[in-house]
Design an enzyme around this catalytic site. Structure first.
Site, PDB file in Angstrom:
ATOM      1  N   ILE A 110      44.391  54.982  29.251  1.00  0.00           N
ATOM      2  CA  ILE A 110      43.265  54.444  28.491  1.00  0.00           C
ATOM      3  C   ILE A 110      41.921  54.915  29.033  1.00  0.00           C
ATOM      4  O   ILE A 110      40.891  54.765  28.371  1.00  0.00           O
ATOM      5  CB  ILE A 110      43.284  52.901  28.427  1.00  0.00           C
ATOM      6  CG1 ILE A 110      43.056  52.278  29.813  1.00  0.00           C
ATOM      7  CG2 ILE A 110      44.569  52.402  27.788  1.00  0.00           C
ATOM      8  CD1 ILE A 110      42.764  50.785  29.767  1.00  0.00           C
ATOM      9  N   THR A 159      40.562  37.672  35.121  1.00  0.00           N
ATOM     10  CA  THR A 159      41.091  36.965  36.277  1.00  0.00           C
ATOM     11  C   THR A 159      40.093  35.940  36.796  1.00  0.00           C
ATOM     12  O   THR A 159      38.872  36.122  36.657  1.00  0.00           O
ATOM     13  CB  THR A 159      41.424  37.964  37.407  1.00  0.00           C
ATOM     14  OG1 THR A 159      41.729  37.250  38.613  1.00  0.00           O
ATOM     15  CG2 THR A 159      40.255  38.889  37.682  1.00  0.00           C
ATOM     16  N   ASP A 160      40.605  34.884  37.429  1.00  0.00           N
ATOM     17  CA  ASP A 160      39.710  33.908  38.046  1.00  0.00           C
ATOM     18  C   ASP A 160      38.960  34.486  39.241  1.00  0.00           C
ATOM     19  O   ASP A 160      37.949  33.927  39.688  1.00  0.00           O
ATOM     20  CB  ASP A 160      40.482  32.650  38.461  1.00  0.00           C
ATOM     21  CG  ASP A 160      41.600  32.904  39.466  1.00  0.00           C
ATOM     22  OD1 ASP A 160      41.858  34.074  39.809  1.00  0.00           O
ATOM     23  OD2 ASP A 160      42.234  31.917  39.897  1.00  0.00           O
ATOM     24  N   GLU A 161      39.413  35.638  39.753  1.00  0.00           N
ATOM     25  CA  GLU A 161      38.757  36.229  40.921  1.00  0.00           C
ATOM     26  C   GLU A 161      37.327  36.677  40.641  1.00  0.00           C
ATOM     27  O   GLU A 161      36.545  36.871  41.567  1.00  0.00           O
ATOM     28  CB  GLU A 161      39.588  37.392  41.468  1.00  0.00           C
ATOM     29  CG  GLU A 161      40.935  36.960  42.013  1.00  0.00           C
ATOM     30  CD  GLU A 161      41.589  38.007  42.895  1.00  0.00           C
ATOM     31  OE1 GLU A 161      40.875  38.701  43.640  1.00  0.00           O
ATOM     32  OE2 GLU A 161      42.823  38.133  42.827  1.00  0.00           O
ATOM     33  N   TYR A 170      38.131  45.059  43.469  1.00  0.00           N
ATOM     34  CA  TYR A 170      38.975  44.735  42.314  1.00  0.00           C
ATOM     35  C   TYR A 170      38.283  43.728  41.410  1.00  0.00           C
ATOM     36  O   TYR A 170      38.104  43.960  40.204  1.00  0.00           O
ATOM     37  CB  TYR A 170      40.333  44.179  42.760  1.00  0.00           C
ATOM     38  CG  TYR A 170      41.016  43.364  41.689  1.00  0.00           C
ATOM     39  CD1 TYR A 170      41.368  43.939  40.466  1.00  0.00           C
ATOM     40  CD2 TYR A 170      41.278  42.005  41.872  1.00  0.00           C
ATOM     41  CE1 TYR A 170      41.967  43.184  39.459  1.00  0.00           C
ATOM     42  CE2 TYR A 170      41.880  41.250  40.883  1.00  0.00           C
ATOM     43  CZ  TYR A 170      42.212  41.841  39.678  1.00  0.00           C
ATOM     44  OH  TYR A 170      42.789  41.094  38.695  1.00  0.00           O
ATOM     45  N   ALA A 181      35.215  42.834  41.327  1.00  0.00           N
ATOM     46  CA  ALA A 181      33.948  43.354  40.816  1.00  0.00           C
ATOM     47  C   ALA A 181      34.170  44.248  39.602  1.00  0.00           C
ATOM     48  O   ALA A 181      33.393  44.206  38.632  1.00  0.00           O
ATOM     49  CB  ALA A 181      33.208  44.116  41.911  1.00  0.00           C
ATOM     50  N   LYS A 200      36.679  44.004  37.500  1.00  0.00           N
ATOM     51  CA  LYS A 200      37.064  43.136  36.379  1.00  0.00           C
ATOM     52  C   LYS A 200      35.851  42.387  35.824  1.00  0.00           C
ATOM     53  O   LYS A 200      35.715  42.217  34.609  1.00  0.00           O
ATOM     54  CB  LYS A 200      38.144  42.142  36.823  1.00  0.00           C
ATOM     55  CG  LYS A 200      39.501  42.776  37.112  1.00  0.00           C
ATOM     56  CD  LYS A 200      40.127  43.413  35.878  1.00  0.00           C
ATOM     57  CE  LYS A 200      40.610  42.378  34.879  1.00  0.00           C
ATOM     58  NZ  LYS A 200      41.318  43.015  33.729  1.00  0.00           N
ATOM     59  N   ASN A 241      49.287  34.686  38.817  1.00  0.00           N
ATOM     60  CA  ASN A 241      50.578  34.678  38.127  1.00  0.00           C
ATOM     61  C   ASN A 241      51.717  34.992  39.096  1.00  0.00           C
ATOM     62  O   ASN A 241      51.538  35.714  40.086  1.00  0.00           O
ATOM     63  CB  ASN A 241      50.601  35.737  37.024  1.00  0.00           C
ATOM     64  CG  ASN A 241      49.879  35.317  35.762  1.00  0.00           C
ATOM     65  OD1 ASN A 241      50.432  35.334  34.674  1.00  0.00           O
ATOM     66  ND2 ASN A 241      48.614  34.945  35.888  1.00  0.00           N
ATOM     67  N   ARG A 292      42.359  39.884  55.899  1.00  0.00           N
ATOM     68  CA  ARG A 292      41.813  41.042  55.220  1.00  0.00           C
ATOM     69  C   ARG A 292      40.318  40.843  54.949  1.00  0.00           C
ATOM     70  O   ARG A 292      39.808  39.714  54.933  1.00  0.00           O
ATOM     71  CB  ARG A 292      42.554  41.315  53.920  1.00  0.00           C
ATOM     72  CG  ARG A 292      42.209  40.399  52.776  1.00  0.00           C
ATOM     73  CD  ARG A 292      42.988  40.794  51.528  1.00  0.00           C
ATOM     74  NE  ARG A 292      42.686  39.896  50.422  1.00  0.00           N
ATOM     75  CZ  ARG A 292      43.516  39.639  49.427  1.00  0.00           C
ATOM     76  NH1 ARG A 292      44.709  40.200  49.405  1.00  0.00           N
ATOM     77  NH2 ARG A 292      43.171  38.831  48.454  1.00  0.00           N
ATOM     78  N   LYS A 293      39.632  41.931  54.695  1.00  0.00           N
ATOM     79  CA  LYS A 293      38.213  41.874  54.388  1.00  0.00           C
ATOM     80  C   LYS A 293      37.992  41.171  53.046  1.00  0.00           C
ATOM     81  O   LYS A 293      38.772  41.339  52.112  1.00  0.00           O
ATOM     82  CB  LYS A 293      37.629  43.286  54.310  1.00  0.00           C
ATOM     83  CG  LYS A 293      37.694  44.071  55.613  1.00  0.00           C
ATOM     84  CD  LYS A 293      37.158  45.482  55.406  1.00  0.00           C
ATOM     85  CE  LYS A 293      37.223  46.289  56.683  1.00  0.00           C
ATOM     86  NZ  LYS A 293      36.744  47.682  56.479  1.00  0.00           N
ATOM     87  N   HIS A 338      38.327  38.153  52.018  1.00  0.00           N
ATOM     88  CA  HIS A 338      39.436  37.300  51.569  1.00  0.00           C
ATOM     89  C   HIS A 338      38.889  35.965  51.065  1.00  0.00           C
ATOM     90  O   HIS A 338      38.464  35.108  51.858  1.00  0.00           O
ATOM     91  CB  HIS A 338      40.421  37.086  52.717  1.00  0.00           C
ATOM     92  CG  HIS A 338      41.746  36.573  52.285  1.00  0.00           C
ATOM     93  ND1 HIS A 338      42.759  36.286  53.162  1.00  0.00           N
ATOM     94  CD2 HIS A 338      42.244  36.302  51.046  1.00  0.00           C
ATOM     95  CE1 HIS A 338      43.825  35.857  52.495  1.00  0.00           C
ATOM     96  NE2 HIS A 338      43.524  35.860  51.217  1.00  0.00           N
TER      97      HIS A 338
END
Length: 319
Positions: free
Chosen positions: A61, A125-127, A151, A153, A155, A181, A274-275, A277
């Protein structure tokens, strides 16, 4: 007249589960577009690849000229699952996340703008909301975006593109943002599949930091039901949060899986955090419950039992 969906990223974890759900419970015809990267497993579509209501097109895509092959018809909706989604990978190399999550979304929006689809649902995502402290209220659709890793950012950037196309062009676009999920077909690099597969093989289970980071877990079929409702009843321009109402520390998730598998906690190995987190995610799903009548049906202890059984069968050579 038959309705046609274009599902992008339909060989990935959530996308494949969604296609399976749609083919099982509706009369929709589904075109699945997937580039088949490491996360897009051809095995994930084996159960429905011969369905008369289904076709697969291998396409990237992020490349508009490749994407054209899928638009030999006008779609009733595009459901965009296609995304790079692993936080650790985004920290090591953000480039694929920029291309897939931002450029890919842009190319799909252009197709809607050209009249190639009647509407589009962006699966987010909720992130994108960032991190909560222990006493903060759960994320709502009004929570400001504050992503803390490449990631999330990427989204959030895609979500802003979708919002801009709705505001500027009044396109029929909807965003959903879901909590973590779990379930069948998930890639083994992810948290729960890694715990299960390592425990099954009596391997060490790495646990970041103090293990007390909190996530809200949702069984993938509950998420698929929610997306189906948004497809049928969702309002253009709206955002719908989808959560499982199952907040658990990472340590407690591991404990539950070890208990169900009869494995010892000595398998757990605490490793350097992890960085970036995020400490806690929690979703307020009251909007989709009130407006569309959705709520999760599968509690964590049952969902994780189904998931463990699926991974056991997979390890034994069955799907």
């Amino acid at each position: 007249m038959s309705q046609h969906l274009l599902v992008t990223g339909g060989a990935g974890f959530i996308g494949a589960n969604f296609i399976s759900y749609i083919l099982r419970y509706t009369d929709y015809h589904v075109t699945n577009v997937d580039v088949l990267s490491y996360a897009g497993d051809i095995g994930n579509i084996s159960d429905f690849q011969h369905s008369s209501n289904y076709r697969f097109i291998k396409s990237d895509i992020t490349k508009s000229y490749e994407l054209l092959a899928a638009f030999d018809k006008k779609y009733d909706a595009i459901i965009n699952f296609a995304a790079e989604s692993h936080v650790d990978r985004s920290i090591h190399n953000a480039v694929p996340f920029i291309y897939s999550n931002i450029n890919g979304t842009f190319n799909l929006l252009q197709m809607v703008l050209k009249g190639k689809a009647k509407k589009m649902i962006q699966i987010s995502t909720d992130e994108v909301y960032g991190s909560l402290s222990s006493n903060d209220l759960p994320f709502t659709e009004e929570t400001p975006l504050a992503p803390n890793n490449p990631y999330s950012a990427s989204k959030a950037s895609a979500d802003l593109l979708v919002r801009s196309y709705y505001q500027t062009h009044q396109l029929p676009l909807i965003i959903t943002r879901c909590s973590n999920n779990y379930g069948p077909l998930q890639h083994t690099e992810k948290f729960i599949p890694k715990i299960i597969t390592n425990a099954l093989n009596n391997k060490e289970i790495p646990l970041y930091g103090d293990g007390l980071n909190i996530r809200d877990w949702i069984y993938v079929e509950d998420h698929c039901r929610a997306i189906h409702l948004v497809l049928e009843k969702g309002v253009a321009g709206q955002i719908y949060n989808i959560g499982g109402a199952e907040e658990k520390t990472n340590r407690d998730v591991i404990y539950e899986i070890l208990k169900q598998l009869g494995r010892d906690k000595s398998l757990i190995k605490y490793v350097e955090d992890r960085k970036g987190h995020d400490r806690r995610y929690a979703i307020d799903s009251s909007k989709i419950t009130k407006e569309l009548g959705w709520k999760p049906r599968i509690p964590f202890n049952k969902g994780i039992q189904h998931t463990i059984e699926w991974f056991k069968q997979r390890q034994n050579g069955a799907r």
